[in-house]
Every structure is written in C-alpha cells, then in structure tokens.
Design an enzyme around this catalytic site. Structure first.
Site, short mmCIF file in Angstrom:
data_model
loop_
_atom_site.label_atom_id
_atom_site.label_comp_id
_atom_site.label_asym_id
_atom_site.label_seq_id
_atom_site.Cartn_x
_atom_site.Cartn_y
_atom_site.Cartn_z
N THR A 137 -15.56 4.21 1.43
CA THR A 137 -14.38 3.83 2.76
C THR A 137 -13.25 2.92 2.07
OG1 THR A 137 -16.28 3.78 3.69
CG2 THR A 137 -14.31 3.38 4.92
N MET A 138 -12.26 3.56 1.91
CA MET A 138 -10.96 2.69 1.48
C MET A 138 -9.93 2.19 2.37
SD MET A 138 -11.34 1.81 -1.65
CE MET A 138 -12.55 2.20 -3.01
#
Lengths: 232, 228
Positions: free
Chosen positions: B8-9
């Site tokens: 998850t960025m």
C-alpha cells in the site's frame, strides 16, 4: 530524487491525485564545528522543520557519544534518530567489551563504516563529528551521507552549508585574502564566529533559526551554551 | 519496481488532523471522527483516539485501517505487560519511542503504515506530547498537530502561549475546541463530531461524541457568491 524516479518513472507520468510514498524527508538544520589546539566547539541550530512548517523550535541536533566526542546530524530526521540510536548501541557494546570508552578516531571510522553499510539505501544525513583525540587536540570530521570522511579543523554542514562554509574558509582558513595569516583559534574567536555564522544563515535560510546550542569539549569535560536566533 | 508483491503506497479511508497541547497540570488531545474516502465523507463515526494505559493516549491521522491495526498491536502489548506482571506500565515516552521504531522499520521495508501519530501522556511524572509520522520522523513539543492542524492549529496555540505562558485546564480546552472549529470551517475533510482526551497525573479521561455544530455559524456562507 533518483530513487523515486527509478521506482515510479518521471513525476509527470504519476497520477496527480494519488499520494506518492517517499521514505525520505528534509527536516532542515545546520551544524558547525571548529577545533582549537586543546578544545573543540560544535554547534547546531534548534529548528526542526518540514517544508514551511516548524515542528519544533528547541530541537538540539548535537548528540553526545563519548565523554570526548559529539556528533551533529541534520537532514532526514527519521534517519538522524535511527543512525544515532544504532551508533549509541555500538558504542555501548564496545565499552562493555573493552572496559573503556572508544577513542575519537575510532568513533570517526565507525561512523564512516556505518554510513557506507547503507550505501544503496542511504541514511539521508549530513554529519560532523567533533572530539578530542588521543593527543588531547581538538579534531573535526566531516561526512557525506554515504560515508566519505575527511579530517578537518573546521567545518559546516546541513541546510546552510553553502552560506557558512565560505565564511569559515575565509575567516579561519585565511582563504581568498592576500598577505593574511590564518588566526590562532581561541574559544572566544570560535564562539564569535559560530554566532556570526548562524545569525547570517538564519537571515537567509528559512530552515535555520530559533536558537543555537554551542557545545564545547575540552579534556576537562563538556559545557554548553544556548543563544537565541530569529524565530521567523 | 516489480518485486512480485505490491504494498500500500497511498491511504484509502483516512482521517484528518489531530491536535494536542500541554497545559498546566496535564496534556490534552483531540481528533474528529470522520473517515474520508477520497473526497467522500464515508464514515462519520470512526474513533481514532484511544486510551493506551493510565499514562498514555494515542491519536492518529492518515489511514484508518493502519490505525486500527496498530491499535490492536498496542492493546495486545499492554495486555502482555499486565499478564507479565510488569509494575511499570507503558508510559507515553516509551510508547512514543516504540512507535518510532515500528514506523521507521515499516518505511525501510517500503511497506509503510500510513500514519501521523500523536502520543500524549506522562513520562516519569512529566507531561509528554510527541509526534511520529509514517517515515519515523519523531519529536516532542508543547503543541503538536498533524495534517491541516499543522497549518491552522499550531500557530493558534503558539500565539495563545505568547500571550500567556501557562494555560489552565479550562483555557486549554477552550483553545483546543477553537482549533477544531477553525479546522471544521476550513478543512474539507474535517467533521463536527470529535473526541477529546485529557491526561492528568490521575489518569486518562476520554470524552466521546463531542459536537461542534452548535458552536459554528455558517450564516456568512449565504453571502458568498460568484462561484455558481
């Protein structure tokens, strides 16, 4: 930054609506160290910032390592904290193993090795190490973020390095002047130069200001002094 | 970078500002209870402030899922401490230090917990207020805020302190509500429902389901024109 480019392509290709994760931040800060024959002074400003925000106005960036050495770090604050924590642990391990404090020269080499160990995911930190060496003389070591090390008698690093370093080169090194002998360094002169350097830097650099903490190390121990800087 | 696994960025359901301040005799912390999904005000009653022990409270802005994850981890840690028979419970200083390490580790693995945390409480009988973000930037201060709060609330608190160095409990509460009000007016991702924690040497008091609606006034909104 090269790392970001490698991971996500050029910035104009990115979705402007989405957040992009960067493991680094620039939290500002400037440090100066000046060595004399039997003392060394190391100082940093006390502002911790990110972009246009001031996180803290009283963050000392000079860390005590051994009774004879101190390190000033600035750059990515998360890395500063981590590097310092790991270095402290290594020094404690050394002192337990050898029943003695690590010498300034050994600490200087250890720091360089630790920085280079992270060559391909560097600590984004500019360091200056100041201390009293085995002969009782003041020494200053300057580092780049990946571990290049240089032994000097005076140095500046951090956000305002480009303003302060030329001033020190001129006033201490006697550079760019004809027929001028470099002065003998005294505590009074060092203190005055550090003060003037930070006052001018705070005038021009938004990430430097609020205050200075000047640490002095001699064979008898350490003292510190706090000076105010402009807070805007 | 293709590692075969993607992290998850960016945050999905997120919470906005948290504001905290140290006053004479304690620490106060406040956060609204909106979980935004992009520009959609998706969840209007998500609690993102909790009591850790009698000596510490934690509030987070950023990804709500990451907050709920870290809360579970901390709650289990506290239970382990109690069952292990530790006499000194996890204080705010210890929690702040631990959280810094966890968040720094996750950022170094390029799998960050998308959070900006404010830890409030006591450390050795001294009031403590600290900040940690998703990359491990950590510091202590007398006034701390995250997100928009950094732009709006921090200057308000610093200005109040310039007039009067030590704030009383009532003054602190009033100031904090004023900060939340300004944030509600100006931050599109803010909400009128909020939580407030008051930490004193006696312990942590959390006021749930507080409301700003009666204190706000939107009459001037009718005079704004030219944007139709």
């Amino acid at each position: 930054m090269a790392l970001e480019m490698m991971m996500s392509g050029p910035d104009y290709m990115r979705d402007p609506r989405k957040h992009q994760f960067s493991p680094y931040a620039n939290n500002g800060g400037t440090s100066v160290a000046i060595a004399g024959d039997d003392f060394v002074m190391i100082a940093s400003d006390t502002r911790l910032s990110r972009g246009f925000n001031i996180f803290s106005r009283e963050q000392d960036k000079v860390f005590p390592l051994t009774p004879k050495t101190m390190m000033a770090s600035s750059g990515c604050w998360a890395d500063v904290l981590t590097l310092n924590k790991v270095l402290q642990a290594r020094l404690t391990m050394y002192s337990h193993e050898h029943h003695d404090m690590m010498s300034t020269t050994a600490v200087a080499q250890l720091l360089s090795t630790m920085l280079y160990w992270r060559r391909f995911f560097p600590y984004y930190v500019s360091n200056i190490l100041a201390g009293i060496d085995e002969e009782g003389k003041g020494v200053v070591y300057h580092y780049d973020p990946v571990g290049h090390m240089e032994k000097l008698t005076f140095s500046a690093t951090g956000e305002s390095v480009s303003q302060i370093q030329p001033l020190l080169d001129n006033q201490i090194g006697g550079l760019n002047m004809l027929g001028v002998k470099p002065p003998t360094m005294t505590k009074d002169l060092a203190r005055q130069l550090i003060h003037d350097a930070f006052v001018s830097a705070a005038e021009r650099d938004i990430n430097t200001g609020d205050g200075i903490i000047i640490h002095t190390i001699t064979k008898d121990g350490k003292t510190e002094e706090t000076v105010k800087l402009r807070r805007d | 970078m293709n590692t075969g696994k993607s992290h998850t960025m960016y945050p999905s359901t997120s919470g906005t500002s948290v504001v905290g301040l140290v006053y004479d005799g304690g620490v106060m912390l406040a956060a609204d209870s909106l979980g935004s999904y992009g520009s959609l005000a998706r969840f209007r009653d998500v609690k993102r402030l909790f009591k850790v022990t009698d000596k510490a409270a934690l509030a987070c802005s950023g990804d709500i899922a990451d907050y709920q994850f870290i809360r579970e981890v901390i709650e289990q840690k506290v239970r382990d401490d109690v069952c292990g028979g530790y006499t000194r419970e996890l204080n705010a200083g210890a929690l702040h230090c631990w959280l810094t390490r966890v968040l720094y580790n996750r950022r170094s693995r390029f799998d960050p917990l998308w959070l900006e945390c404010v830890v409030a409480g006591y450390k050795d009988d001294e009031p403590f207020l600290g900040y940690v973000d998703k990359i491990g930037t950590a510091f202590e201060a007398k006034e701390v805020a995250t997100g928009f709060g950094l732009h709006f609330a921090v200057p308000m608190i610093r200005e109040a302190r310039e007039k009067k160095q030590n704030l009383s409990c009532d003054e602190a509460r009033k100031l904090l509500t004023e900060c939340l009000k300004v944030l509600y007016y100006r931050d599109c991702r803010a909400h009128f429902k909020y939580q407030l924690a008051d930490i004193t040497p006696e312990g942590v008091t959390i006021h749930d389901d507080l409301n700003l609606k009666k204190e706000t006034n939107w009459e001037v909104a009718n005079y704004i024109s030219g944007y139709e």
